[in-house]
Design a protein around this motif. Structure first.
Motif, PDB file in Angstrom:
ATOM      1  N   ALA A  42     -11.488   4.413  -5.869  1.00 36.13           N
ATOM      2  CA  ALA A  42     -10.279   3.990  -5.160  1.00 36.13           C
ATOM      3  C   ALA A  42      -9.248   3.365  -6.080  1.00 36.13           C
ATOM      4  O   ALA A  42      -8.080   3.236  -5.706  1.00 36.13           O
ATOM      5  CB  ALA A  42     -10.644   2.996  -4.048  1.00 36.13           C
ATOM      6  N   THR A  43      -9.652   2.987  -7.300  1.00 35.35           N
ATOM      7  CA  THR A  43      -8.697   2.348  -8.214  1.00 35.35           C
ATOM      8  C   THR A  43      -7.503   3.246  -8.470  1.00 35.35           C
ATOM      9  O   THR A  43      -6.351   2.812  -8.408  1.00 35.35           O
ATOM     10  CB  THR A  43      -9.384   1.999  -9.543  1.00 35.35           C
ATOM     11  N   LEU A  44      -7.755   4.515  -8.766  1.00 35.91           N
ATOM     12  CA  LEU A  44      -6.663   5.446  -9.056  1.00 35.91           C
ATOM     13  C   LEU A  44      -6.463   6.502  -7.984  1.00 35.91           C
ATOM     14  O   LEU A  44      -5.444   7.206  -8.001  1.00 35.91           O
ATOM     15  CB  LEU A  44      -6.893   6.129 -10.405  1.00 35.91           C
ATOM     16  N   ASN A  45      -7.390   6.648  -7.066  1.00 34.09           N
ATOM     17  CA  ASN A  45      -7.251   7.689  -6.041  1.00 34.09           C
ATOM     18  C   ASN A  45      -6.018   7.408  -5.180  1.00 34.09           C
ATOM     19  O   ASN A  45      -5.869   6.329  -4.608  1.00 34.09           O
ATOM     20  CB  ASN A  45      -8.505   7.721  -5.164  1.00 34.09           C
ATOM     21  N   GLY A  46      -5.138   8.363  -5.124  1.00 38.73           N
ATOM     22  CA  GLY A  46      -3.919   8.215  -4.353  1.00 38.73           C
ATOM     23  C   GLY A  46      -2.794   7.514  -5.086  1.00 38.73           C
ATOM     24  O   GLY A  46      -1.695   7.352  -4.529  1.00 38.73           O
ATOM     25  N   LEU A  47      -3.041   7.097  -6.320  1.00 42.42           N
ATOM     26  CA  LEU A  47      -1.966   6.493  -7.110  1.00 42.42           C
ATOM     27  C   LEU A  47      -0.848   7.527  -7.280  1.00 42.42           C
ATOM     28  O   LEU A  47      -1.084   8.637  -7.745  1.00 42.42           O
ATOM     29  CB  LEU A  47      -2.494   6.048  -8.468  1.00 42.42           C
ATOM     30  N   THR A  48       0.359   7.162  -6.891  1.00 42.35           N
ATOM     31  CA  THR A  48       1.453   8.127  -6.789  1.00 42.35           C
ATOM     32  C   THR A  48       2.697   7.618  -7.502  1.00 42.35           C
ATOM     33  O   THR A  48       3.095   6.465  -7.325  1.00 42.35           O
ATOM     34  CB  THR A  48       1.791   8.410  -5.316  1.00 42.35           C
ATOM     35  N   GLY A  84      22.221   9.137 -18.134  1.00 39.32           N
ATOM     36  CA  GLY A  84      21.051   9.431 -17.328  1.00 39.32           C
ATOM     37  C   GLY A  84      20.623   8.258 -16.468  1.00 39.32           C
ATOM     38  O   GLY A  84      21.062   7.115 -16.658  1.00 39.32           O
ATOM     39  N   SER A  85      19.760   8.561 -15.543  1.00 38.22           N
ATOM     40  CA  SER A  85      19.154   7.542 -14.686  1.00 38.22           C
ATOM     41  C   SER A  85      17.714   7.948 -14.433  1.00 38.22           C
ATOM     42  O   SER A  85      17.443   9.097 -14.041  1.00 38.22           O
ATOM     43  CB  SER A  85      19.910   7.430 -13.361  1.00 38.22           C
ATOM     44  N   TYR A  86      16.799   7.028 -14.695  1.00 43.75           N
ATOM     45  CA  TYR A  86      15.374   7.297 -14.486  1.00 43.75           C
ATOM     46  C   TYR A  86      14.801   6.175 -13.622  1.00 43.75           C
ATOM     47  O   TYR A  86      14.818   5.009 -14.021  1.00 43.75           O
ATOM     48  CB  TYR A  86      14.643   7.371 -15.827  1.00 43.75           C
ATOM     49  N   VAL A  87      14.321   6.542 -12.439  1.00 48.64           N
ATOM     50  CA  VAL A  87      13.727   5.574 -11.522  1.00 48.64           C
ATOM     51  C   VAL A  87      12.353   6.090 -11.118  1.00 48.64           C
ATOM     52  O   VAL A  87      12.235   7.163 -10.511  1.00 48.64           O
ATOM     53  CB  VAL A  87      14.595   5.361 -10.264  1.00 48.64           C
ATOM     54  N   SER A  88      11.324   5.345 -11.479  1.00 52.82           N
ATOM     55  CA  SER A  88       9.963   5.717 -11.140  1.00 52.82           C
ATOM     56  C   SER A  88       9.362   4.638 -10.239  1.00 52.82           C
ATOM     57  O   SER A  88       9.234   3.480 -10.654  1.00 52.82           O
ATOM     58  CB  SER A  88       9.114   5.870 -12.407  1.00 52.82           C
ATOM     59  N   VAL A  89       9.039   5.031  -9.022  1.00 53.71           N
ATOM     60  CA  VAL A  89       8.413   4.126  -8.065  1.00 53.71           C
ATOM     61  C   VAL A  89       6.950   4.527  -7.921  1.00 53.71           C
ATOM     62  O   VAL A  89       6.651   5.679  -7.576  1.00 53.71           O
ATOM     63  CB  VAL A  89       9.120   4.180  -6.701  1.00 53.71           C
ATOM     64  N   VAL A  90       6.050   3.585  -8.202  1.00 60.59           N
ATOM     65  CA  VAL A  90       4.616   3.867  -8.192  1.00 60.59           C
ATOM     66  C   VAL A  90       3.964   3.076  -7.073  1.00 60.59           C
ATOM     67  O   VAL A  90       4.185   1.865  -6.932  1.00 60.59           O
ATOM     68  CB  VAL A  90       3.972   3.519  -9.540  1.00 60.59           C
ATOM     69  N   THR A  91       3.156   3.766  -6.288  1.00 58.58           N
ATOM     70  CA  THR A  91       2.398   3.130  -5.215  1.00 58.58           C
ATOM     71  C   THR A  91       0.926   3.462  -5.372  1.00 58.58           C
ATOM     72  O   THR A  91       0.559   4.522  -5.898  1.00 58.58           O
ATOM     73  CB  THR A  91       2.887   3.607  -3.839  1.00 58.58           C
ATOM     74  N   ASN A  92       0.062   2.536  -4.907  1.00 58.31           N
ATOM     75  CA  ASN A  92      -1.374   2.793  -4.955  1.00 58.31           C
ATOM     76  C   ASN A  92      -1.810   3.570  -3.725  1.00 58.31           C
ATOM     77  O   ASN A  92      -0.978   3.977  -2.898  1.00 58.31           O
ATOM     78  CB  ASN A  92      -2.152   1.479  -5.109  1.00 58.31           C
ATOM     79  N   ALA A 102      -3.056   2.703  -1.083  1.00 56.87           N
ATOM     80  CA  ALA A 102      -2.714   2.058   0.184  1.00 56.87           C
ATOM     81  C   ALA A 102      -1.220   2.053   0.446  1.00 56.87           C
ATOM     82  O   ALA A 102      -0.768   1.515   1.462  1.00 56.87           O
ATOM     83  CB  ALA A 102      -3.256   0.629   0.203  1.00 56.87           C
ATOM     84  N   GLY A 103      -0.443   2.619  -0.477  1.00 59.10           N
ATOM     85  CA  GLY A 103       0.997   2.663  -0.309  1.00 59.10           C
ATOM     86  C   GLY A 103       1.727   1.437  -0.788  1.00 59.10           C
ATOM     87  O   GLY A 103       2.930   1.300  -0.576  1.00 59.10           O
ATOM     88  N   SER A 104       1.043   0.536  -1.491  1.00 55.07           N
ATOM     89  CA  SER A 104       1.645  -0.697  -1.965  1.00 55.07           C
ATOM     90  C   SER A 104       2.185  -0.521  -3.374  1.00 55.07           C
ATOM     91  O   SER A 104       1.613   0.195  -4.199  1.00 55.07           O
ATOM     92  CB  SER A 104       0.615  -1.826  -1.944  1.00 55.07           C
ATOM     93  N   THR A 105       3.287  -1.216  -3.667  1.00 51.17           N
ATOM     94  CA  THR A 105       3.838  -1.199  -5.016  1.00 51.17           C
ATOM     95  C   THR A 105       3.258  -2.305  -5.888  1.00 51.17           C
ATOM     96  O   THR A 105       3.635  -2.446  -7.051  1.00 51.17           O
ATOM     97  CB  THR A 105       5.373  -1.359  -4.964  1.00 51.17           C
ATOM     98  N   THR A 106       2.344  -3.103  -5.339  1.00 44.49           N
ATOM     99  CA  THR A 106       1.644  -4.118  -6.118  1.00 44.49           C
ATOM    100  C   THR A 106       0.463  -3.446  -6.820  1.00 44.49           C
ATOM    101  O   THR A 106      -0.475  -2.975  -6.156  1.00 44.49           O
ATOM    102  CB  THR A 106       1.148  -5.263  -5.226  1.00 44.49           C
TER     103      THR A 106
END
Length: 816
Positions: free
Chosen positions: A437-443, A484-492, A494-498
């Motif tokens: 679960a640590t990396l599963n679904g990390l997006t 340029g503009s680079y925006v990377s939003v990462v969620t785990n 559970a959908g959290s950005t923490t």
């Protein structure tokens, strides 16, 4: 600018004067191809390749008609007939005919064309920089190298120019240019059709029609092509073949002769490629600095995973992500030529688009490590070129031009990690590595924007100091601005950005807005001397610049996991180029032998650097201190008799990093903990330390072979067959490339061994009508890799993309 044998590979040559044999050509075999010769009155402003009465090939590389042997530029010409008969229907296949041209592609977006080892950094494409090899189609600059993967449609000729060309072309091209010219509209009605079938369910159909709409005023040409082929790699998981071909191309032209002195040609084209592509898969493994339990064999065993085959040439895989490499490209352009008497004014206005819709399996195996990897992109460009050039041969000939270019790119990246990611990318003995679960679904969802503005004034003069001697200085003033503009939003999952440190080490959120702008002045000078009408010598010096750029694939992180903004931009490349060339014909022009030597140095070379974070899939760009490429090239063609011709081309290229002290380390030295001065990495690690960077000064540049050759022959025999007068012909084309590196830092794991390929064709050609021939490519079924790459995470897995196996088929074409 180098030696070239432009007579080689030309598809058309005029009949020679009485008693004189035509100049030797290859590999297109026939001397005169009436169906390739423009109708009376079409020579000149519309720019088709035509043959002079002496049997020379006439080209427009310097924006005016000149015989190819007298042009002091490295230019090889491939005619439309040669393209058809050798199967060189895209840029990738041309490499078998041109020793100094390299083309590498893992999918259309991640493609690179290099000349003499220079042009683009080896590795994943970064939209924030430009290619050093320019692609031009009907005088229009194509900004993305992906455009070069399309099938040639109704092509009249392809000119390959080696060396800096910025004083002649609108967009600066520091390594060379590939200049493609399609067949122009004809005021004489004509039509062509070609159908090819072969193994692997290969089918290719091409057709074109041209003629007048209004007599002597308006003419049009329509052409289309379709290519389909079953894939060469079988996926045992999904029961389907991968790396297929599925291409369509449409092109239309309308020529309007507004006045006797003014021509306008409107072009429109659309191409779509939608193959089940592109896969790289298990080739071999090699030890890294990681502990044994963190290398591929142990990681796969812990998951109970076994690849379908450890021999890549069994051509089977089990990748578990759907593959897609769909692209659509096309555009409109208007070319106007106004004959002013002493000069011609040319305007080239163009708009183009490229839409990219991919899906990749970036872990390369059948485990759910990276379940989604895609960067759809929408790109458009507008360009305007104005150019005035002298007509005829004057005491001073000239070409002067102005160029404007504007490009936008919008990319929406998506990467998702799967349930096997934790075990593969993290320490399996740690809490994070033991928990799927640590990396599963990390997006990671990336929003990337880019605008590119370029403007230039350029020109070249040729002063004919005497009948035999000329001096040609050139100058270019260039401005580039990139934002340029680079925006990377990462969620785990559970959908959290923490995120935890383990998660941020694999997919790191970051936001930055890089910007670059720069003026530069470059130039060249060429001295040319005609020793005799059949012996020409030249010497060239060029000072050129390749525009700087910005990183649009994410930045490395500092100790606090923040992007290192200093890495957001890369400096321009500064090129110093020297060349000597000799072009000769002898034995009543039955033989052509050309020689050249070149030396090119580049300061601030733009190189691909691997991110130090072990789980990160993509690298970024940085400036190497200095590289140098030097070499000797020869081209030769011989026609012992009017029925038999032979050609041999070769290149010795010595391309090296002169200074690159902070380069990415090869996989042998990767994966360990950070090195200290007293505790360096060991050569074959099993869980020790790794240097933060490596000094690879003196190593060879990736992607270029030290030795490369192309060679072939053709014999034809006059005959009458099926009531038609014509000739039977037998042709052979071969190529050889020596070992080359497939990694930015050379590694024993990713060296590709040298290989030789052989192609045959046998057919019957009737004058002005039918051409029927069978073909056999890679006749001896040689196993070879096009590229090798590494699985992310320093696991030691090396993946590859094999070249095509033996293929065969039949082509039938008809001209009306």
């Amino acid at each position: 600018m180098s030696l070239t044998l432009a007579l080689l590979l030309a598809g058309q040559i005029a009949a020679p004067p009485a008693g004189q044999e035509p100049a030797p050509v290859s590999p297109g075999v026939q001397a005169t191809a009436p169906d390739d010769t423009p109708a009376e009155g079409e020579v000149g402003r519309t720019g088709p390749a035509v043959a002079s009465p002496g049997g020379d090939i006439v080209v427009t590389a310097r924006r005016r008609a000149e015989t190819v042997q007298s042009v002091p530029i490295a230019i090889s010409v491939i005619g439309g007939t040669a393209i058809a008969e050798t199967g060189a229907y895209n840029v990738s296949r041309i490499t078998q005919l041109q020793p100094t041209l390299q083309f590498y592609s893992t999918n259309p977006r991640n493609s690179a064309a290099n000349i003499r080892g220079l042009g683009a950094p080896f590795g994943l494409t970064n939209d924030g920089i430009e290619q050093g090899v320019g692609i031009y189609v009907d005088q229009v600059y194509y900004s993305r190298i992906a455009s070069a993967t399309f099938d040639f449609t109704d092509t009249e000729r392809i000119e390959i120019l080696r060396g800096p060309q910025g004083t002649l072309y609108g967009k600066n091209t520091t390594a060379g240019a590939i200049n493609i010219t399609t067949r122009p509209p004809s005021f004489t009605p004509e039509a062509r059709a070609e159908v090819t079938g072969g193994n692997l369910d290969f089918f290719q159909g091409k057709a074109s029609i041209s003629g007048p709409l209004v007599a002597d005023r308006i003419a049009a040409r329509l052409s289309a092509s379709v290519t389909t082929r079953r894939g060469t790699i079988y996926n045992v998981r999904t029961d389907e073949y991968l790396n297929s071909q599925d291409n369509i191309g449409l092109r239309g032209q309308m020529l309007f002769r507004a006045t006797p002195d003014l021509d306008l040609t409107l072009y429109a084209d659309y191409n779509r490629q939608n193959p089940n592509c592109c896969v790289q898969y298990y080739a071999r493994t090699g030890a890294t600095q990681r502990p044994t339990i963190r290398q591929y064999a142990a990681l796969a065993a812990a998951q109970g995973y076994v690849v379908p085959s450890t021999n890549a040439f069994d051509r089977v895989t089990d990748v578990d992500t759907d593959l897609r490499a769909k692209q659509e490209l096309g555009g409109l352009s208007l070319v106007a030529n106004w004959d002013l008497g002493a000069s011609t004014l040319t305007s080239v206005t163009a708009w183009r688009f490229w839409h990219w819709d991919p899906s990749n399996d970036r872990d390369f195996i059948g485990l759910p490590i990276t379940t989604v990897s895609a960067n759809p992109s929408q790109q458009s460009q507008f360009s305007q070129e104005l150019r005035i050039g002298s007509n005829g041969t004057n005491a001073v000939d000239y070409t002067l031009g102005a160029f404007y270019f504007y490009q936008t790119i919008d990319t929406q990246g998506l990467q998702v990690q799967g349930p096997a990611a934790s075990a593969f990318l993290l320490n399996p003995t740690s809490a994070g590595g033991r928990d799927p679960a640590t990396l599963n679904g990390l997006t990671s969802r990336n929003t990337i924007g880019f605008t590119n503005t370029s403007a230039a004034l350029f020109g070249k003069l040729t002063w004919h100091a005497g009948e035999a001697f000329s001096i040609s200085p050139g100058l270019r003033v260039n401005y580039d601005k990139k934002d340029g503009s680079y925006v990377s939003v990462v969620t785990n999952g559970a959908g959290s950005t923490t995120l935890t440190n383990d998660q941020r080490g694999v997919l790191a959120p970051q936001t930055y807005e890089p910007s670059f702008d720069n003026w530069n002045v470059s130039g060249d000078i060429t001295a040319a001397y005609t020793v005799t009408p059949d012996i020409h010598a030249y010497a060239t010096y060029a000072r050129s610049y390749k525009s700087g750029g910005i990183n649009l694939s994410g930045l490395p992180l500092d100790g606090n996991n923040n992007p290192i903004l200093a890495a957001a931009t890369v400096e321009p490349e500064k090129v110093n180029h020297f060349e000597l060339g000799l072009k000769t014909q002898f034995a009543d022009r039955r033989a052509t032998v050309n020689l050249a030597a070149f030396w090119t140095e580049i300061d601030d070379y733009q190189a691909t650097v691997t991110n130090g974070q072990l789980g990160v899939l993509r690298g970024y760009l940085a400036n190497a201190g200095k590289v140098r490429t030097r070499g000797i090239e020869f081209d030769s063609a011989f026609r012992p008799t009017s029925r038999f011709n032979v050609y041999v081309n070769g290149a010795w290229t010595d391309a090296k990093y002169v200074k690159f002290v902070d380069a990415p380390c090869p996989p042998e030295l990767s994966g360990g903990t950070t090195a200290t001065a007293s505790n360096p990495a060991t050569p074959a690690g099993t869980g020790t330390v790794s240097p933060a960077a490596c000094d690879i000064s003196g190593q060879r540049l990736p992607g270029v072979s030290k030795w490369a050759f192309s060679y072939g022959a053709e014999y034809d025999l006059p005959a009458r067959f099926a009531g038609l007068d014509g000739q039977f012909y037998l042709g052979y084309d071969g190529s050889y490339r020596s070992r080359f590196s497939s990694n930015p830092s050379r590694s024993l794991y990713t060296d590709i061994n040298g290989y030789a390929l052989s192609n045959f064709r046998l057919g019957f050609k009737a004058k002005d009508s039918w051409n029927v021939f069978g073909w056999l490519r890679n006749a001896f079924d040689r196993n070879y890799y096009e590229v090798l790459a590494l699985q992310s995470g320093s696991t030691g897995l090396v993946v590859g993309q094999p070249g095509d196996p033996r293929t065969y088929g039949l082509t039938v074409s008809r001209s009306f």
